[in-house]
Scaffold this motif. Structure first.
Motif, PDB file in Angstrom:
ATOM      1  N   MET A  16     -31.122  19.733 -18.937  1.00 57.64           N
ATOM      2  CA  MET A  16     -30.389  18.536 -18.504  1.00 57.64           C
ATOM      3  C   MET A  16     -31.342  17.394 -18.146  1.00 57.64           C
ATOM      4  SD  MET A  16     -27.413  20.248 -16.183  1.00 57.64           S
ATOM      5  CE  MET A  16     -26.068  21.178 -16.940  1.00 57.64           C
ATOM      6  N   THR A  17     -32.533  17.748 -17.647  1.00 65.07           N
ATOM      7  CA  THR A  17     -33.509  16.712 -17.284  1.00 65.07           C
ATOM      8  C   THR A  17     -33.860  15.837 -18.479  1.00 65.07           C
ATOM      9  OG1 THR A  17     -34.434  18.263 -15.730  1.00 65.07           O
ATOM     10  CG2 THR A  17     -35.758  16.353 -16.165  1.00 65.07           C
ATOM     11  N   GLY A  18     -33.732  16.413 -19.675  1.00 69.67           N
ATOM     12  CA  GLY A  18     -34.053  15.660 -20.883  1.00 69.67           C
ATOM     13  C   GLY A  18     -32.926  14.756 -21.356  1.00 69.67           C
ATOM     14  N   TRP A  19     -31.740  14.869 -20.748  1.00 71.51           N
ATOM     15  CA  TRP A  19     -30.613  14.047 -21.198  1.00 71.51           C
ATOM     16  C   TRP A  19     -30.873  12.567 -20.923  1.00 71.51           C
ATOM     17  CZ3 TRP A  19     -25.816  17.217 -19.062  1.00 71.51           C
ATOM     18  CH2 TRP A  19     -25.669  18.355 -19.856  1.00 71.51           C
TER      19      TRP A  19
ATOM     20  N   GLU B 234     -36.068   7.608 -37.126  1.00 66.47           N
ATOM     21  CA  GLU B 234     -35.847   6.197 -36.785  1.00 66.47           C
ATOM     22  C   GLU B 234     -37.240   5.590 -36.702  1.00 66.47           C
ATOM     23  OE1 GLU B 234     -32.991   4.299 -36.068  1.00 66.47           O
ATOM     24  OE2 GLU B 234     -34.344   2.641 -35.642  1.00 66.47           O
ATOM     25  N   GLY B 235     -37.615   4.825 -37.734  1.00 67.02           N
ATOM     26  CA  GLY B 235     -39.003   4.366 -37.803  1.00 67.02           C
ATOM     27  C   GLY B 235     -39.906   5.579 -37.974  1.00 67.02           C
ATOM     28  N   ASP B 236     -40.915   5.719 -37.123  1.00 63.91           N
ATOM     29  CA  ASP B 236     -41.832   6.860 -37.205  1.00 63.91           C
ATOM     30  C   ASP B 236     -41.440   7.987 -36.269  1.00 63.91           C
ATOM     31  OD1 ASP B 236     -43.387   5.480 -38.997  1.00 63.91           O
ATOM     32  OD2 ASP B 236     -44.642   4.572 -37.428  1.00 63.91           O
ATOM     33  N   ASP B 237     -40.333   7.812 -35.572  1.00 66.99           N
ATOM     34  CA  ASP B 237     -39.991   8.731 -34.502  1.00 66.99           C
ATOM     35  C   ASP B 237     -38.763   9.561 -34.871  1.00 66.99           C
ATOM     36  OD1 ASP B 237     -40.269   9.922 -32.060  1.00 66.99           O
ATOM     37  OD2 ASP B 237     -39.491   8.222 -30.889  1.00 66.99           O
ATOM     38  N   ARG B 238     -38.667  10.738 -34.270  1.00 63.99           N
ATOM     39  CA  ARG B 238     -37.458  11.549 -34.426  1.00 63.99           C
ATOM     40  C   ARG B 238     -37.330  12.456 -33.211  1.00 63.99           C
ATOM     41  NH1 ARG B 238     -39.262  14.727 -39.520  1.00 63.99           N
ATOM     42  NH2 ARG B 238     -37.336  13.781 -40.224  1.00 63.99           N
ATOM     43  N   LEU B 239     -36.125  13.008 -33.015  1.00 60.26           N
ATOM     44  CA  LEU B 239     -35.903  13.925 -31.897  1.00 60.26           C
ATOM     45  C   LEU B 239     -36.555  15.269 -32.205  1.00 60.26           C
ATOM     46  CD1 LEU B 239     -32.107  13.125 -31.308  1.00 60.26           C
ATOM     47  CD2 LEU B 239     -33.973  12.526 -29.749  1.00 60.26           C
ATOM     48  N   THR B 240     -37.197  15.877 -31.204  1.00 67.03           N
ATOM     49  CA  THR B 240     -37.728  17.227 -31.375  1.00 67.03           C
ATOM     50  C   THR B 240     -36.565  18.221 -31.361  1.00 67.03           C
ATOM     51  OG1 THR B 240     -37.900  17.683 -29.014  1.00 67.03           O
ATOM     52  CG2 THR B 240     -39.790  16.583 -30.041  1.00 67.03           C
ATOM     53  N   ASP B 241     -36.819  19.456 -31.745  1.00 66.22           N
ATOM     54  CA  ASP B 241     -35.743  20.456 -31.743  1.00 66.22           C
ATOM     55  C   ASP B 241     -35.158  20.645 -30.340  1.00 66.22           C
ATOM     56  OD1 ASP B 241     -36.197  20.675 -34.397  1.00 66.22           O
ATOM     57  OD2 ASP B 241     -36.535  22.840 -34.413  1.00 66.22           O
ATOM     58  N   ASP B 242     -36.017  20.691 -29.322  1.00 71.11           N
ATOM     59  CA  ASP B 242     -35.508  20.851 -27.957  1.00 71.11           C
ATOM     60  C   ASP B 242     -34.667  19.642 -27.544  1.00 71.11           C
ATOM     61  OD1 ASP B 242     -36.609  23.333 -27.670  1.00 71.11           O
ATOM     62  OD2 ASP B 242     -38.361  22.665 -26.515  1.00 71.11           O
TER      63      ASP B 242
ATOM     64  N   VAL C 263     -31.286  20.006 -29.223  1.00 71.35           N
ATOM     65  CA  VAL C 263     -30.444  20.979 -28.514  1.00 71.35           C
ATOM     66  C   VAL C 263     -29.863  20.308 -27.269  1.00 71.35           C
ATOM     67  CG1 VAL C 263     -30.471  23.132 -27.180  1.00 71.35           C
ATOM     68  CG2 VAL C 263     -31.636  23.024 -29.387  1.00 71.35           C
ATOM     69  N   GLY C 264     -30.697  19.574 -26.550  1.00 76.79           N
ATOM     70  CA  GLY C 264     -30.237  18.849 -25.361  1.00 76.79           C
ATOM     71  C   GLY C 264     -29.161  17.833 -25.714  1.00 76.79           C
ATOM     72  N   MET C 265     -29.332  17.151 -26.825  1.00 77.22           N
ATOM     73  CA  MET C 265     -28.378  16.125 -27.255  1.00 77.22           C
ATOM     74  C   MET C 265     -27.024  16.771 -27.599  1.00 77.22           C
ATOM     75  SD  MET C 265     -28.825  12.798 -27.381  1.00 77.22           S
ATOM     76  CE  MET C 265     -30.386  12.098 -27.873  1.00 77.22           C
ATOM     77  N   CYS C 266     -27.062  17.912 -28.283  1.00 78.77           N
ATOM     78  CA  CYS C 266     -25.815  18.627 -28.604  1.00 78.77           C
ATOM     79  C   CYS C 266     -25.094  19.044 -27.320  1.00 78.77           C
ATOM     80  CB  CYS C 266     -26.096  19.880 -29.439  1.00 78.77           C
ATOM     81  SG  CYS C 266     -26.697  19.526 -31.096  1.00 78.77           S
ATOM     82  N   ALA C 267     -25.856  19.559 -26.360  1.00 78.78           N
ATOM     83  CA  ALA C 267     -25.260  19.985 -25.092  1.00 78.78           C
ATOM     84  C   ALA C 267     -24.692  18.787 -24.340  1.00 78.78           C
ATOM     85  CB  ALA C 267     -26.302  20.707 -24.243  1.00 78.78           C
ATOM     86  N   LEU C 268     -25.410  17.673 -24.380  1.00 74.69           N
ATOM     87  CA  LEU C 268     -24.934  16.462 -23.690  1.00 74.69           C
ATOM     88  C   LEU C 268     -23.641  15.952 -24.325  1.00 74.69           C
ATOM     89  CD1 LEU C 268     -25.153  14.068 -21.766  1.00 74.69           C
ATOM     90  CD2 LEU C 268     -26.793  13.014 -23.317  1.00 74.69           C
ATOM     91  N   LEU C 269     -23.601  15.991 -25.645  1.00 74.24           N
ATOM     92  CA  LEU C 269     -22.409  15.557 -26.370  1.00 74.24           C
ATOM     93  C   LEU C 269     -21.188  16.354 -25.907  1.00 74.24           C
ATOM     94  CD1 LEU C 269     -21.964  13.646 -28.775  1.00 74.24           C
ATOM     95  CD2 LEU C 269     -22.185  15.607 -30.270  1.00 74.24           C
ATOM     96  N   LEU C 270     -21.378  17.651 -25.760  1.00 72.73           N
ATOM     97  CA  LEU C 270     -20.296  18.534 -25.337  1.00 72.73           C
ATOM     98  C   LEU C 270     -19.934  18.284 -23.873  1.00 72.73           C
ATOM     99  CD1 LEU C 270     -18.529  20.928 -26.200  1.00 72.73           C
ATOM    100  CD2 LEU C 270     -20.418  22.448 -25.599  1.00 72.73           C
TER     101      LEU C 270
END
Lengths: 64, 404
Positions: free
Chosen positions: B83-86, B225-233, B236-243
């Motif tokens: 959750m800290t990563g949300w 997005e440009g040179d950046d992307r979300l890491t796998d962790d 996972v955090g983003m999917c959990a946040l969405l829910l």
């Protein structure tokens, strides 16, 4: 297609930017940075209309 | 000052709006001993607070650090770590990066394209509801399962996995909000085990999408997005946040909307006569009785609001549901007027943290309310609803209705 914002009316709700943050950029305080008159890239017209419609205070307008 | 300021008593949960009115009138920036927090209740102050950099969203990290120092069990700190990563509990620049990477998946056109999928899911739930007769709970049968099914479908999960999304959503809420009690400690343990399953499920789903990208939202979140992307962790955090952020809130948007319409038969008739009113109608329903009562902020710098000094380390509750009924902003704020325009409510917050799923939540609520109104012409309230005694959300236990 051209769009513009009336910054006297904008209240920084940020709803346009949720639709597309490239077409509807915000300044550091969350107010629209679209400017008074901006051209919409071809193919992005529908998205632009969605963003204009999302404004709760009708600060955004389709100009032409 | 002897103003009623405990927002979690049964009477305040049943009718928060009279409590908010008294606070707005007598002490709009109020220190509540009951909540150990400032209650900010006027529209202008809530609105300005969203832009005030003295108010931080970095709320989970301090809790996690305290837990780690006291040697708490690793499972709980694991979920808190997730959750800290949300993005919702981070400030710029961490927030800015995550929000930018997530924005593509929530673009207007992408959400608009989900119209048919959401309508189909709503109709499936209403088909089942219509097969039942007598009093039924519209929340457990329709409003509650619907958003979890939409999220699971959006992420490209297999149909047979959808029920697990509901369980994970409940478990996330339990870990995020739940504390204390022996019975709850046991539930807490089970919730943590469930969430470890959720994490491994999302990791597997990510691997599948990497091998075979699709049109789903997870594939969109994985894009560069440009040179950046979300890491796998982070994914996972983003999917959990969405829910977590998209489930209960949408359930309550739908349920509270239906209740408000049942309590205002003239407005319900108006919507039935003019279904095209659904857009502004949902904005007004969100203003009138939206899903969130209170958003929290931590104070990180001394600031002044309406002459009150607010200090670092204190907590601030932004009372959205009160701001949305402020007579200085809205004419006749306690009246439900489905044609109200303009309607600058703050049900989705405002500024950089404004709900990224607002367009999706609007569409789900519009489709659900429109289909309920159309397909259930005999809809009637069968018993007085009870409200949950919770601070953050405006949430009924059940919404028992009949449809014929």
């Amino acid at each position: 297609m051209r769009i513009g914002v009336d910054n006297e009316v904008c209240e920084a709700h940020g709803q346009c930017s949720i639709v597309d943050m490239d077409l509807f950029p915000l300044d550091d305080d969350g107010y629209s940075a679209v400017g008074p008159d901006r051209e919409v890239p071809e193919g992005e017209e529908d998205t632009a209309r969605l963003g204009v419609d999302a404004c709760p205070v009708r600060a955004l307008k389709v100009l032409s | 000052m002897s103003v009623l300021d405990d927002l979690t008593t049964p009477s305040a949960s049943a009718d928060p709006f009279s409590v908010f009115r008294a606070l707005r009138e007598s002490d709009p920036v109020h220190w509540s001993e009951a909540h150990r927090a400032w209650l900010i209740t006027r529209y202008d102050d809530v609105s300005a607070a969203f832009q005030n950099k003295a108010f931080s969203n970095d709320r989970v990290r301090p809790v996690l650090e305290r837990k780690r120092q006291s040697g708490a069990e690793s499972a709980a700190t694991g979920v808190l770590g997730l959750m800290t990563g949300w993005m919702v509990v981070n400030d710029p620049p961490v927030h800015t990066r995550l929000r930018k990477l997530a924005a593509g998946a929530f673009k207007g056109q992408r959400i608009a394209a989900m119209d048919a999928m959401i309508t189909r899911i709503v109709d499936e739930h209403l088909d089942a509801f219509l097969r039942g007769s007598g009093p039924q709970d519209l929340i457990s049968e329709v409003a509650y399962p619907l958003p979890a099914t939409v999220i699971a479908t959006m992420l490209g999960a297999a149909p047979e996995d959808r029920d697990r999304f509901r369980e994970w959503s409940d478990e996330l809420a339990l870990v995020a909000f739940g504390t204390g009690g022996a019975a709850r400690a046991d539930r807490h343990e089970r919730a943590l085990r469930g969430l470890r399953e959720m994490e491994s499920y999302f990791h597997t789903l990510i691997e599948k999408r990497r091998a075979e990208p699709g049109e789903d939202m997870l594939s969109a979140l994985m894009a560069k997005e440009g040179d950046d992307r979300l890491t796998d962790d982070e994914l996972v955090g983003m999917c959990a946040l969405l829910l977590f952020a998209g489930h209960e809130t949408t359930t309550n948007s739908i349920a509270n909307s239906v209740l408000a319409l049942l309590r205002h038969p003239d407005q319900l008739d108006r919507l039935r006569r003019d279904p095209a009113l659904i857009g502004p109608a949902v904005e007004e329903l969100l203003r009138f009785d939206g899903p969130i009562k209170v958003l929290n902020r931590w104070v990180v710098a001394e600031t002044e609001v309406r002459g009150r000094t607010i200090r670092p380390g204190e907590r601030v509750h932004l009372v959205l549901a009160s701001a949305n009924r402020d007579p200085e902003k809205f004419a006749a704020p306690d009246a439900l007027d489905l044609g109200r325009s303009p309607n600058p409510h703050v049900a989705f917050g405002k500024g950089i943290h404004a709900c990224i799923g607002a367009q999706l939540a609007r569409m789900e609520t519009r489709i659900a309310v429109a289909r309920i109104v159309e397909r259930l012409p005999g809809l009637a309230l069968a018993e007085e609803p009870e409200w949950k005694d919770v601070l953050a959300s405006r949430s009924m236990e059940k919404l028992v209705v009949t449809h014929s």
